[in-house]
Write an enzyme that holds these catalytic residues in place. Structure first.
Site, PDB file in Angstrom:
ATOM      1  CE1 TYR A 170      51.138  45.732  41.027  1.00 30.70           C
ATOM      2  CE2 TYR A 170      49.117  46.181  40.802  1.00 30.70           C
ATOM      3  CZ  TYR A 170      50.156  45.893  41.520  1.00 30.70           C
ATOM      4  OH  TYR A 170      50.058  45.515  43.413  1.00 30.70           O
ATOM      5  CG  ASP A 196      53.145  52.653  38.556  1.00 30.44           C
ATOM      6  OD1 ASP A 196      53.221  51.721  37.799  1.00 30.44           O
ATOM      7  OD2 ASP A 196      53.448  51.825  39.612  1.00 30.44           O
TER       8      ASP A 196
END
Length: 225
Positions: free
Chosen positions: A219, A125
């Site tokens: 996100y 991520d």
């Protein structure tokens, strides 16, 4: 001194405040470590003064330097890492924040000269792959900055483990660079623990790409970025 004085003062306040995050997340000891931030629209940056306790930092004590690393405003000597920060700003125009720590677990990987492998989704991520190792370089000149730039140019990681030294992180803002330093230490610790239990399982490159894209582009609350 070029640059909007109000903007500079706001940046000094922000960078001063962000140093408390290094203490909060146990990334620094005594007076080690520093944060800098590029002044928008000017060839200047602000940085922690050398050898000053985190408890004693004030916005006024944060010094202003030009992109050669020379002091422009402030009564205290700049950090001993100022030349490294200046080199990064000169050669990476997209970078607006730089952080340096000697955080324990990440620095242990740096002492081994070993990159942190991408074996956690949180690493995919945030860093888009492994956290690389940069070359050994002596403190005081721009050799450290040169190593940071050479290692991170073209790399998705916003963190580099400078060999036998510690962590440098970069970001689109000082806060983003601090986040990268916090996350670097977090994954360094977790991967170290995992290796005590056995060989960590790698994540497939395609899955790393997918995770990185989702985190960077989907996100969170997009309107706040």
């Amino acid at each position: 001194m070029n640059g909007d004085k109000r903007v500079i003062e706001e940046l000094r306040e922000s960078v001063c405040r962000l140093h408390a995050e290094l203490v909060r997340y146990d990334l620094v000891a005594w007076t080690a470590g520093n944060i800098s931030g590029r002044v928008p629209g000017a060839d200047l940056f602000v940085i922690k003064p050398s050898g000053v306790s985190y408890d004693d930092l004030t916005p006024e004590s944060i010094v202003v330097c030009d992109l050669s690393g020379d002091l422009v405003e402030g009564s205290l000597a700049p950090s001993s890492d100022t030349a490294a920060h200046a080199y990064v700003y000169r050669h990476m125009p997209e970078v607006n924040g730089v952080v340096h720590t000697h955080s324990t677990y990440a620095s242990a990987w740096a002492a081994r000269g070993e990159p942190i492998p991408c074996v956690l989704t949180a690493m995919a991520d945030e860093f888009g792959g492994e956290i690389p190792v940069g070359p050994f370089a002596l403190i005081g000149g721009d050799d450290i900055g040169r190593g940071i730039v050479e290692t991170l140019t073209g790399h998705r990681s916003r963190a580099v483990l400078m060999r036998n030294h510690g962590v440098f992180t970069i970001g689109e803002s000082p806060k983003a660079a601090v986040k990268a330093a916090v996350m670097c230490e977090d994954v360094a610790r977790t991967v170290h623990v995992a290796r005590q239990l056995g060989a960590p399982a790698p994540i497939a490159p395609d899955d790393v790409d997918s995770l990185y894209d989702r985190y960077q582009n989907v996100y969170g609350q997009r309107s706040h970025r």
